[in-house]
Write a protein that holds these residues in place. Structure first.
Motif, PDB file in Angstrom:
ATOM      1  N   UNK A  23       0.764  -1.103   0.102  1.00 12.84           N
ATOM      2  CA  UNK A  23      -0.024   0.054  -0.120  1.00 12.84           C
ATOM      3  C   UNK A  23       0.971   1.312  -0.099  1.00 12.84           C
ATOM      4  N   UNK A  40      -9.918  11.407 -11.761  1.00 12.55           N
ATOM      5  CA  UNK A  40     -11.283  11.042 -11.948  1.00 12.55           C
ATOM      6  C   UNK A  40     -12.026  12.373 -11.391  1.00 12.55           C
ATOM      7  N   UNK A  87     -11.521  15.739 -13.289  1.00 17.90           N
ATOM      8  CA  UNK A  87     -12.423  15.540 -14.695  1.00 17.90           C
ATOM      9  C   UNK A  87     -13.562  15.720 -14.534  1.00 17.90           C
ATOM     10  N   UNK A  92     -16.698  11.436 -22.266  1.00 21.08           N
ATOM     11  CA  UNK A  92     -15.429  11.533 -21.699  1.00 21.08           C
ATOM     12  C   UNK A  92     -15.518  11.472 -20.120  1.00 21.08           C
ATOM     13  N   UNK A  93     -16.890  11.555 -19.561  1.00 27.17           N
ATOM     14  CA  UNK A  93     -17.380  11.506 -18.137  1.00 27.17           C
ATOM     15  C   UNK A  93     -17.696   9.880 -17.830  1.00 27.17           C
ATOM     16  N   UNK A 135     -14.243   8.595 -17.405  1.00 27.26           N
ATOM     17  CA  UNK A 135     -13.630   9.051 -16.150  1.00 27.26           C
ATOM     18  C   UNK A 135     -14.348   8.169 -14.914  1.00 27.26           C
ATOM     19  N   UNK A 136     -15.758   7.959 -15.039  1.00 20.29           N
ATOM     20  CA  UNK A 136     -16.260   7.275 -14.094  1.00 20.29           C
ATOM     21  C   UNK A 136     -15.767   5.801 -14.065  1.00 20.29           C
ATOM     22  N   UNK A 167     -12.809   4.750 -14.956  1.00 18.75           N
ATOM     23  CA  UNK A 167     -11.504   4.757 -14.224  1.00 18.75           C
ATOM     24  C   UNK A 167     -11.744   4.724 -12.661  1.00 18.75           C
ATOM     25  N   UNK A 168     -12.665   5.474 -12.345  1.00 19.09           N
ATOM     26  CA  UNK A 168     -13.097   5.357 -10.965  1.00 19.09           C
ATOM     27  C   UNK A 168     -13.295   4.248 -10.318  1.00 19.09           C
ATOM     28  N   UNK A 176     -10.379   1.793 -10.174  1.00 12.20           N
ATOM     29  CA  UNK A 176      -9.533   2.091  -8.862  1.00 12.20           C
ATOM     30  C   UNK A 176     -10.238   1.528  -7.583  1.00 12.20           C
ATOM     31  N   UNK A 227      -9.805  -1.804  -7.058  1.00 14.80           N
ATOM     32  CA  UNK A 227      -8.629  -2.026  -6.559  1.00 14.80           C
ATOM     33  C   UNK A 227      -8.086  -1.696  -4.971  1.00 14.80           C
ATOM     34  N   UNK A 228      -8.760  -0.609  -4.916  1.00 10.47           N
ATOM     35  CA  UNK A 228      -8.535  -0.071  -3.592  1.00 10.47           C
ATOM     36  C   UNK A 228      -9.534  -0.796  -2.515  1.00 10.47           C
TER      37      UNK A 228
END
Lengths: 497, 140
Positions: free
Chosen positions: A3, A17, A20, B67-68, B71-72, B74-75, B78, B81-82
């Motif tokens: 981490x 994110x 944007x 594009x939004x 972005x969502x 990608x969120x 992530x 993963x998190x």
């Protein structure tokens, strides 16, 4: 561990994110600033962990090395991540005053954060393929930033930038393919041992040359640097400061990493070539700068010339020389980004970056003039600033190796750098503005956010210059790690037989 | 160019392609497929719609800025993963929930963070491809 290693990557992506999605509101730029601050904290945490453990590693998704995605941080990686975060926050503050709303609506802050993530990833990755992936992330984000705003000049610079960088990427990928065919692994630590055991050492040298050209393009060394002066003067100043500070340094970092860890079998050939490359890079860069008459173009050519010093440290491959290369890398990122930021303020105050059309800054904004002198003299290697120690160590290293001519070249290039800096000083600061303008800082909108990062970076240059001891000790330790990669390998793969 | 045949044909095809893209997304864990290819297929659907009915109606049908969407996406990836931090695992370690399973026999309906990751990839690809396609369509 995993981490601590991955947070400096996850944070900029998450910031991208949110920035944007908020691109049409003023909140977007503050998101970017907050994200950069959190990222800085994460990289300080990484740095302190690495200082404690020397080398740390983490496996993404819990798949063990050499099969999974490995992140590794030794002292060099950690300090590069930290300096990336510092540059990131400086530019994020600067962008508050420099980036207009049109660019924000097009997603400037998100692209900027993705760029920071790409650079950080390239420093942290433990295998070649992911290095390629991070290069791509960087390339896409930097292309977006380069053409943002879409003026004719920017598209022109952008096309050159992307074409030459794609060629470099293809060479890199070819090298990766060959290396995988030869050894069956792409993990850096794993490769380090397996490449030495390969029977066909000739092919390894061929691969080394492919990598040298690929990273050479990224690092903008002679004779592959043409994309850099063709594109760096076109985007907004915040963007060109990040580019100048970080992008070429990723190439230099990749060269240092691969040519100490992987390709150390045929040093007589590879590092001799690097030595010549270093000399020519220094000289062509500084000569190119001497004939330019644009603030940013002069600085762009100086990036090329300074890259030569770092390559010189790598090519000599003695502990002292590598120490010098690491020290130079750190000093250069701070100084170069700062000079581009100052050029941005000068442009806002005087209306142009062409030396003939501007002037009068010394009389009306003495603060900016003083702040320019620090990085400019540091770049040229004046004592007691950071650049003096960086140059001193490298020249000493080449004298120790009895390479008199190289030492002479390094010193002469330093002298020529002073020439360019005095040219900027005389034209931009000393002489009166040709239109009789009085470009005072007090008339500048958003001047706090423009001056704070410049002053901060100048302060760092002063600190490194006046108290070089801890920084030199640190660079010495990371050079020792580079020369003896055993801890790196055992940390990633476990104890070796 | 407005062609009535193309418009009628496109409506059928778009529906089919979107369903097929979801099918590809869901089967992707153990079989060929997944978020990337699913996103591409969905993007083809909207591209056909844009060619037949124009980008204005295609943008309306999509409801969100492409594009939004990226972005969502990608969120989402992530976040997938998190999420691992809750269980104390390394980032991007897959987390599984078997709905209806009895004491961990793994026989229930499997739901995983990997699916969320793939969904993120799906959205990123869909959004990114459509941003490019719409921009090209509108400039020609």
């Amino acid at each position: 561990m995993s981490w601590v290693l991955s947070l400096p990557l996850i944070i900029p992506f998450a910031t991208a994110v949110f920035a944007f999605l908020l691109r049409n509101s003023p909140l977007g730029r503050w998101t970017s600033l907050v994200g950069s601050s959190v990222g800085l904290v994460a990289s300080i945490a990484l740095m302190s962990t690495v200082l404690h453990h020397q080398v740390i590693t983490g496996q993404m998704g819990n798949w063990p090395a050499p099969f999974g995605i490995t992140l590794v941080a030794d002292l060099l990686s950690a300090v590069m991540v930290l300096i990336t975060a510092i540059t990131g926050i400086a530019v994020a503050i600067y962008a508050l005053g420099d980036i207009d709303e049109t660019r924000e609506r097009l997603g400037y802050h998100a692209l900027f954060q993705v760029l920071i993530a790409g650079v950080t990833g390239a420093f942290l990755t433990g295998d070649l393929f992911n290095l390629y992936v991070w290069f791509e992330v960087m390339l896409i984000a930097s292309f977006g930033l380069l053409v943002l705003g879409g003026s004719r000049e920017q598209i022109d610079g952008g096309v050159k930038y992307v074409t030459l960088n794609l060629i470099s990427t293809i060479m890199f990928l070819t090298g990766i393919g060959l290396i995988y065919g030869l050894t069956g692994t792409l993990n850096l630590a794993d490769l380090s041992g397996k490449l030495d055991a390969v029977e066909n050492q000739g092919l390894v040298t061929v691969i080394a040359m492919l990598f040298m050209v690929a990273f050479g393009v990224k690092a903008a060394v002679f004779p592959l640097f043409f994309w850099l002066p063709a594109s760096y003067h076109t985007p907004s100043f915040a963007v060109s400061a990040v580019f100048a500070g970080l992008l070429t340094k990723v190439g230099v970092y990749a060269l240092i990493r691969t040519f100490t860890l992987l390709f150390d079998g045929d040093v007589g050939l590879t590092h001799t070539i690097l030595l010549w490359v270093a000399g020519f890079t220094m000289v062509t860069g500084v000569l190119g700068a001497a004939v330019q008459n644009d603030f940013r173009k002069i600085l762009s050519f100086h990036i090329v010339s300074q890259i030569g010093y770092m390559i010189m440290g790598l090519a000599l491959l003695t502990p002292l020389a590598l120490l010098g290369a690491v020290f130079y890398l750190l000093h250069h990122i701070i100084v170069k980004a700062n000079l581009f930021l100052i050029a941005g303020v000068a442009k806002q105050l005087t209306g142009s970056t062409e030396l003939a059309k501007i002037g009068g800054l010394y009389r009306s904004s003495p603060l900016l003039a003083a702040l320019f002198l620090i990085p400019a003299f540091s770049l040229a290697g004046f004592p007691p600033l950071s650049g003096f120690w960086a140059k001193y160590i490298l020249v000493k290293a080449s004298l120790d190796e009895e390479l008199w001519f190289l030492a002479f070249v390094a010193l002469a290039v330093g002298l020529m750098t002073i020439f360019s800096m005095t040219k900027i000083w005389a034209e931009v600061f000393w002489k009166a503005h040709p239109d009789g303008r009085q470009p005072a800082l007090s008339g500048l909108v958003g001047r706090t956010s423009l001056i704070v990062p410049i002053a901060g970076l100048a302060l760092m240059t002063m600190v490194v210059g006046l108290m070089p001891e801890p920084f030199v000790t640190f660079a010495e330790q990371s050079a020792a790690q580079l020369l003896d990669p055993t801890p790196y390998i055992t940390t990633v793969l476990g104890p070796q037989p | 160019m407005k062609s009535i045949i193309l418009i009628v044909g496109a409506r059928l095809q778009v529906a089919l392609l979107l369903i097929f893209s979801l099918y590809m997304l869901l089967r992707g864990h153990n079989d060929p497929g997944g978020g990337f290819i699913g996103g591409l297929i969905a993007a083809i659907g909207f591209t056909i719609y844009a060619i037949a009915c124009g980008t204005v109606s295609a943008r309306e049908a999509l409801r969100f800025e492409p594009a939004s969407i990226a972005a969502v996406g990608l969120g989402c990836s992530l976040l997938a993963g998190a999420m691992a931090i809750i269980w104390g695992d390394a980032p991007f370690t897959g987390q599984w929930l078997f709905i209806g399973a009895e004491d961990g026999d793994k026989k229930g309906l499997p739901i995983s963070s990997i699916l969320l990751f793939d969904l993120g990839v799906y959205l990123v690809v869909l959004g990114a491809v459509l941003s490019i396609v719409f921009a090209l369509e509108e400039n020609i």
